[in-house]
Design a protein around this motif. Structure first.
Motif, mmCIF file in Angstrom:
data_model
loop_
_atom_site.group_PDB
_atom_site.id
_atom_site.type_symbol
_atom_site.label_atom_id
_atom_site.label_comp_id
_atom_site.label_asym_id
_atom_site.label_seq_id
_atom_site.Cartn_x
_atom_site.Cartn_y
_atom_site.Cartn_z
ATOM 1 N N TRP A 117 3.713 7.562 -7.829
ATOM 2 C CA TRP A 117 4.732 6.501 -7.762
ATOM 3 C C TRP A 117 5.328 6.250 -9.144
ATOM 4 O O TRP A 117 6.526 6.007 -9.285
ATOM 5 C CB TRP A 117 4.093 5.238 -7.197
ATOM 6 C CG TRP A 117 5.033 4.106 -6.938
ATOM 7 C CD1 TRP A 117 5.173 2.964 -7.676
ATOM 8 C CD2 TRP A 117 5.965 3.982 -5.854
ATOM 9 N NE1 TRP A 117 6.137 2.136 -7.126
ATOM 10 C CE2 TRP A 117 6.630 2.751 -6.007
ATOM 11 C CE3 TRP A 117 6.303 4.805 -4.774
ATOM 12 C CZ2 TRP A 117 7.606 2.305 -5.114
ATOM 13 C CZ3 TRP A 117 7.266 4.359 -3.889
ATOM 14 C CH2 TRP A 117 7.910 3.134 -4.075
ATOM 15 N N THR A 128 1.175 5.217 -0.203
ATOM 16 C CA THR A 128 0.389 6.426 0.007
ATOM 17 C C THR A 128 1.249 7.643 -0.301
ATOM 18 O O THR A 128 2.314 7.821 0.305
ATOM 19 C CB THR A 128 -0.116 6.501 1.460
ATOM 20 O OG1 THR A 128 -0.849 5.304 1.764
ATOM 21 C CG2 THR A 128 -1.007 7.714 1.675
ATOM 22 N N ALA A 129 0.795 8.450 -1.228
ATOM 23 C CA ALA A 129 1.538 9.664 -1.585
ATOM 24 C C ALA A 129 1.372 10.720 -0.511
ATOM 25 O O ALA A 129 0.312 10.845 0.108
ATOM 26 C CB ALA A 129 1.042 10.200 -2.919
ATOM 27 N N VAL A 130 2.440 11.464 -0.268
ATOM 28 C CA VAL A 130 2.395 12.643 0.599
ATOM 29 C C VAL A 130 2.396 13.839 -0.348
ATOM 30 O O VAL A 130 3.404 14.127 -0.996
ATOM 31 C CB VAL A 130 3.617 12.672 1.544
ATOM 32 C CG1 VAL A 130 3.609 13.938 2.384
ATOM 33 C CG2 VAL A 130 3.625 11.429 2.431
ATOM 34 N N PHE A 148 6.402 9.422 -0.150
ATOM 35 C CA PHE A 148 5.483 8.283 -0.038
ATOM 36 C C PHE A 148 5.685 7.573 1.288
ATOM 37 O O PHE A 148 6.803 7.529 1.820
ATOM 38 C CB PHE A 148 5.726 7.257 -1.164
ATOM 39 C CG PHE A 148 5.579 7.820 -2.540
ATOM 40 C CD1 PHE A 148 4.335 7.913 -3.136
ATOM 41 C CD2 PHE A 148 6.683 8.278 -3.236
ATOM 42 C CE1 PHE A 148 4.195 8.453 -4.406
ATOM 43 C CE2 PHE A 148 6.566 8.816 -4.498
ATOM 44 C CZ PHE A 148 5.313 8.906 -5.093
ATOM 45 N N GLU A 149 4.607 6.983 1.778
ATOM 46 C CA GLU A 149 4.676 6.023 2.863
ATOM 47 C C GLU A 149 4.281 4.678 2.271
ATOM 48 O O GLU A 149 3.309 4.581 1.503
ATOM 49 C CB GLU A 149 3.751 6.424 4.001
ATOM 50 C CG GLU A 149 4.231 7.699 4.690
ATOM 51 C CD GLU A 149 3.388 8.096 5.879
ATOM 52 O OE1 GLU A 149 2.194 7.706 5.922
ATOM 53 O OE2 GLU A 149 3.904 8.799 6.765
ATOM 54 N N ARG A 164 5.837 0.851 8.549
ATOM 55 C CA ARG A 164 5.890 1.467 7.227
ATOM 56 C C ARG A 164 7.327 1.798 6.826
ATOM 57 O O ARG A 164 8.214 1.903 7.673
ATOM 58 C CB ARG A 164 5.056 2.755 7.223
ATOM 59 C CG ARG A 164 3.560 2.504 7.362
ATOM 60 C CD ARG A 164 2.799 3.796 7.433
ATOM 61 N NE ARG A 164 3.174 4.547 8.627
ATOM 62 C CZ ARG A 164 2.594 5.677 9.013
ATOM 63 N NH1 ARG A 164 1.635 6.215 8.284
ATOM 64 N NH2 ARG A 164 2.974 6.290 10.115
ATOM 65 N N ARG A 180 0.878 -1.170 0.000
ATOM 66 C CA ARG A 180 0.000 0.000 0.000
ATOM 67 C C ARG A 180 0.914 1.218 0.000
ATOM 68 O O ARG A 180 1.658 1.444 0.956
ATOM 69 C CB ARG A 180 -0.888 -0.010 1.233
ATOM 70 C CG ARG A 180 -1.832 1.162 1.286
ATOM 71 C CD ARG A 180 -2.732 1.078 2.487
ATOM 72 N NE ARG A 180 -3.569 2.250 2.559
ATOM 73 C CZ ARG A 180 -4.100 2.701 3.682
ATOM 74 N NH1 ARG A 180 -3.894 2.075 4.803
ATOM 75 N NH2 ARG A 180 -4.846 3.775 3.657
ATOM 76 N N GLU A 233 3.542 0.561 2.891
ATOM 77 C CA GLU A 233 3.228 -0.549 3.790
ATOM 78 C C GLU A 233 3.341 -1.833 2.981
ATOM 79 O O GLU A 233 2.495 -2.107 2.128
ATOM 80 C CB GLU A 233 1.823 -0.387 4.360
ATOM 81 C CG GLU A 233 1.672 0.854 5.229
ATOM 82 C CD GLU A 233 0.226 1.088 5.640
ATOM 83 O OE1 GLU A 233 -0.281 0.311 6.474
ATOM 84 O OE2 GLU A 233 -0.383 2.033 5.100
#
Length: 197
Positions: A117, A110-112, A182-183, A192, A108, A185
């Protein structure tokens, strides 16, 4: 250009006053094993796994390095050992992975902010042995690595990635001008990863 592009010229080494980087070989098993075992407590946090186990052997490490050497030769991913200038001590490792590697398939991400990506071709990971952390080698390596990637590689966008639980490396990265993008998982990992550019 992705790091696995067959047209990409892959640098063979980086030589600095403090260390050199060259492709890791199975014959580096003993030097690498010494660095891994000295650093095993924090590498478990960095890897988010039980690797390396307390009973991890040189023979098991050699088998791992055979796989890394094969991936490097096949241009699927690239692993460089970080050695002292006379190549008698391993100081750590650097890994370049394509962002479409299978390890990211079930992740997973997740964009900050408004980051994609798909704009990044390569994920870069690094670690230095515990005694080298104490002398600030990680900061020197990060600075030299960033310059090398910009100067000698023809990559598209690349990310510097670390485990959020390895707070020393997170703090190191966040004291630069790199920004969290990005984070991540990963399936089966308890925490993370954080990816910066």
């Amino acid at each position: 250009m992705p790091c696995t592009d067959p047209e990409l010229e892959i640098p063979e080494r980086l030589t600095t006053a403090a260390f050199l980087l060259r492709p890791i070989l199975a014959t580096d098993a003993e030097l690498d094993h010494a660095a891994v075992m000295e650093s095993r407590d924090y590498l478990r946090t960095w890897e988010q796994s039980s690797w390396p186990e307390d009973g991890f052997t040189v023979a098991a490490n050699r088998k791992d390095l055979e796989g890394l050497e094969e991936r490097h030769v096949d241009r699927r991913a690239f692993t460089y050992t970080v050695l002292n200038p006379d190549e008698t001590e391993c100081l750590g490792c650097v890994y370049l992975m394509p962002t479409d590697a299978s390890m990211f398939d079930g992740a997973r991400i997740t964009a900050v902010g408004n980051h994609l990506w798909s704009d990044y071709d390569t994920a870069v990971y690094f670690w230095v042995r515990r005694s080298a952390l104490e002398t600030g080698t990680d900061r020197v390596l990060l600075d030299e690595l960033r310059a090398w990637l910009a100067r000698d590689w023809s990559l598209g966008g690349h990310l510097i990635v670390t485990s959020e639980g390895f707070t020393q490396q997170v703090d190191l990265i966040e004291r630069t001008d790199l920004q969290l993008r990005f984070e991540i998982e990963e399936s089966g990992k308890p925490g993370r990863y954080r990816a910066y550019s």
